[in-house]
Design an enzyme around this catalytic site. Structure first.
Site, PDB file in Angstrom:
ATOM      1  N   PRO A 192       0.895  -1.302  -0.293  1.00  0.00           N
ATOM      2  CA  PRO A 192       0.185   0.238  -0.427  1.00  0.00           C
ATOM      3  C   PRO A 192       1.075   1.123  -0.002  1.00  0.00           C
ATOM      4  O   PRO A 192       1.919   1.219   0.679  1.00  0.00           O
ATOM      5  CB  PRO A 192      -1.010   0.352   1.188  1.00  0.00           C
ATOM      6  CG  PRO A 192      -0.993  -1.436   1.475  1.00  0.00           C
ATOM      7  CD  PRO A 192       0.303  -2.042   1.587  1.00  0.00           C
ATOM      8  N   GLU A 193       0.551   2.166  -1.179  1.00  0.00           N
ATOM      9  CA  GLU A 193       1.265   3.427  -1.135  1.00  0.00           C
ATOM     10  C   GLU A 193       0.217   4.475  -0.405  1.00  0.00           C
ATOM     11  O   GLU A 193      -0.826   4.240   0.470  1.00  0.00           O
ATOM     12  CB  GLU A 193       1.756   3.466  -2.152  1.00  0.00           C
ATOM     13  CG  GLU A 193       2.270   2.650  -3.344  1.00  0.00           C
ATOM     14  CD  GLU A 193       2.847   2.605  -4.649  1.00  0.00           C
ATOM     15  OE1 GLU A 193       3.063   3.548  -4.731  1.00  0.00           O
ATOM     16  OE2 GLU A 193       2.988   1.369  -5.178  1.00  0.00           O
TER      17      GLU A 193
ATOM     18  N   LYS B 252       3.675   6.603   4.048  1.00  0.00           N
ATOM     19  CA  LYS B 252       2.647   4.727   4.169  1.00  0.00           C
ATOM     20  C   LYS B 252       2.332   3.982   5.120  1.00  0.00           C
ATOM     21  O   LYS B 252       1.467   3.054   5.757  1.00  0.00           O
ATOM     22  CB  LYS B 252       3.107   4.251   3.436  1.00  0.00           C
ATOM     23  CG  LYS B 252       4.376   3.959   1.719  1.00  0.00           C
ATOM     24  CD  LYS B 252       5.430   2.838   1.347  1.00  0.00           C
ATOM     25  CE  LYS B 252       6.179   3.908  -0.002  1.00  0.00           C
ATOM     26  NZ  LYS B 252       5.982   2.118  -0.287  1.00  0.00           N
TER      27      LYS B 252
ATOM     28  N   ARG C 250      13.741  -3.819  -8.396  1.00  0.00           N
ATOM     29  CA  ARG C 250      12.143  -3.321  -8.263  1.00  0.00           C
ATOM     30  C   ARG C 250      11.958  -3.894  -9.514  1.00  0.00           C
ATOM     31  O   ARG C 250      12.713  -3.021 -11.061  1.00  0.00           O
ATOM     32  CB  ARG C 250      12.005  -2.577  -8.380  1.00  0.00           C
ATOM     33  CG  ARG C 250      12.780  -2.097  -6.554  1.00  0.00           C
ATOM     34  CD  ARG C 250      12.541  -0.032  -6.658  1.00  0.00           C
ATOM     35  NE  ARG C 250      12.288   0.117  -5.149  1.00  0.00           N
ATOM     36  CZ  ARG C 250      11.807  -0.141  -4.499  1.00  0.00           C
ATOM     37  NH1 ARG C 250      10.453  -0.868  -4.219  1.00  0.00           N
ATOM     38  NH2 ARG C 250      11.976   0.318  -3.117  1.00  0.00           N
TER      39      ARG C 250
END
Length: 271
Positions: free
Chosen positions: A2-3, A58, A259
Site C-alpha cells: 500500500p502506498e 505509507k 524492482r
C-alpha cells in the site's frame, strides 16, 4: 505494498468510524506484529479512544486520548477490514481491535507491524521521512529543490522515502508514464521543463488515485464500493504486453535495482 493513496483512503474511512469510540476488546494472534507483550498491549489499549487518525507517508498513526500513538505499517500484503463478527473476513488476522460491536481487523501483517509508541518514539520513527508531496506547502519550486544534486534513475528517486514520502512501485511507474518520462531516465539530466511536468504528474496521479480508493484488493467494509477501484485505472503497472493507452506501443516489464518496472518505450522518453 500500500502506498500514499491506499493509506490516505484508509485514513479517511477510519476517521469516519472509530474516532472517540472506546476500544472494548483487543486480540493479538501474532505477537511479532506488536512491540509489547500481548497482555501488556491489550491492557494498555482497553478503554482507550482514538482521537485523531493521521497518515504519514505509507504509515497510519492512531493518536490515542492519553497522548500515545499506534503506528501502523502494512508493508507487503497488509490489509484492513472493519465490520461485525458476522462479517469477519475469511483470512488470518494478526491483530483485532473491537470498537463496540464492530471490529477493526489487521490482516496480512507478516512483514507489517502495529506498534504502541510514545509521542517521542513516534516522531523519531517518522523523522527520516521526506516531505509529503501533496502538502499545501509543497510547490513546483520546492519540488525542484528536492531533486537538486540528486543522481540516478527517476524510479529510484520516486520510491526513496528519505527524499519524498509515500510513493512506491505502482505509482512511480504511473507517474513516470503520465509525465512521458522513462523510469530509467537520469534525474541529473532532466531539464527544468521535465521537472515541472513531473511534479504536475505526481500531484495528478496521487490525487486521482486517492479519490478513487487506490488499488487495494478488498473493500474496507461491507458496502464499500470505492476502495481498490484504481486497480482498473492503471495505465502501465502490471500491464506487460498490453497496448499503450496513449499510443500504438506495447507495455514492457523490466527490472531496475531489484524492482519491477512497467513503461511504454514508444511514448516515454529520457527527458
Amino acid at each position: 505494498m500500500p502506498e500514499l493513496p491506499e493509506m490516505e483512503n484508509y485514513r479517511k474511512l477510519l476517521s469516519q468510524h472509530i474516532i472517540n469510540v472506546p476500544i472494548t476488546g483487543v486480540t493479538v494472534n501474532r505477537e511479532k506484529t506488536i512491540n509489547l507483550a500481548a497482555d501488556e498491549f491489550a491492557k494498555t489499549l482497553l478503554g482507550a479512544r482514538v482521537v485523531f487518525v493521521e497518515r504519514r507517508a505509507k504509515h497510519i498513526l492512531f493518536h490515542l486520548h492519553d497522548g500515545r500513538r499506534l503506528l501502523l505499517h502494512l508493508m507487503l500484503g497488509g490489509l484492513l477490514f472493519y465490520g461485525t463478527e458476522e462479517e469477519r473476513p475469511e483470512r488470518t488476522t494478526q491483530v483485532e481491535l473491537a470498537f463496540g460491536d464492530h471490529i477493526l481487523y489487521f490482516m496480512g501483517l507478516r512483514l507489517g507491524y502495529l506498534h504502541l509508541l510514545s509521542v517521542k518514539e513516534s516522531e523519531a520513527a517518522m523523522g527520516k521521512l521526506g516531505p509529503e508531496l501533496l502538502d499545501r506547502r509543497m510547490n513546483a519550486e520546492r519540488f525542484a529543490g528536492l531533486l537538486k544534486g540528486r543522481r540516478g534513475s527517476l524510479k529510484s528517486l520516486l520510491v526513496n522515502q528519505h527524499v519524498m514520502a509515500g510513493i512506491g512501485n505502482c505509482y512511480a511507474d504511473e507517474i513516470a508514464f503520465d509525465a512521458g518520462l522513462l523510469p530509467t531516465a537520469l534525474v541529473q539530466n532532466l531539464p527544468p521543463e521535465a521537472v515541472t511536468r513531473l511534479y504536475g504528474s505526481i500531484c495528478k496521479v496521487l490525487t486521482e488515485a486517492t479519490q478513487i480508493g487506490g488499488y487495494m484488493e478488498m473493500p474496507f467494509m461491507t458496502g464499500d464500493t470505492v476502495t481498490g477501484t484504481y486497480n482498473d485505472h492503471c495505465k502501465v503497472y502490471d500491464r506487460e504486453g498490453e497496448p499503450c493507452l496513449r499510443g500504438g506501443g506495447t507495455i514492457v516489464k523490466t527490472e531496475l535495482s531489484g524492482r519491477k518496472v512497467f513503461y511504454c518505450p514508444d511514448c516515454q522518453h529520457a527527458e
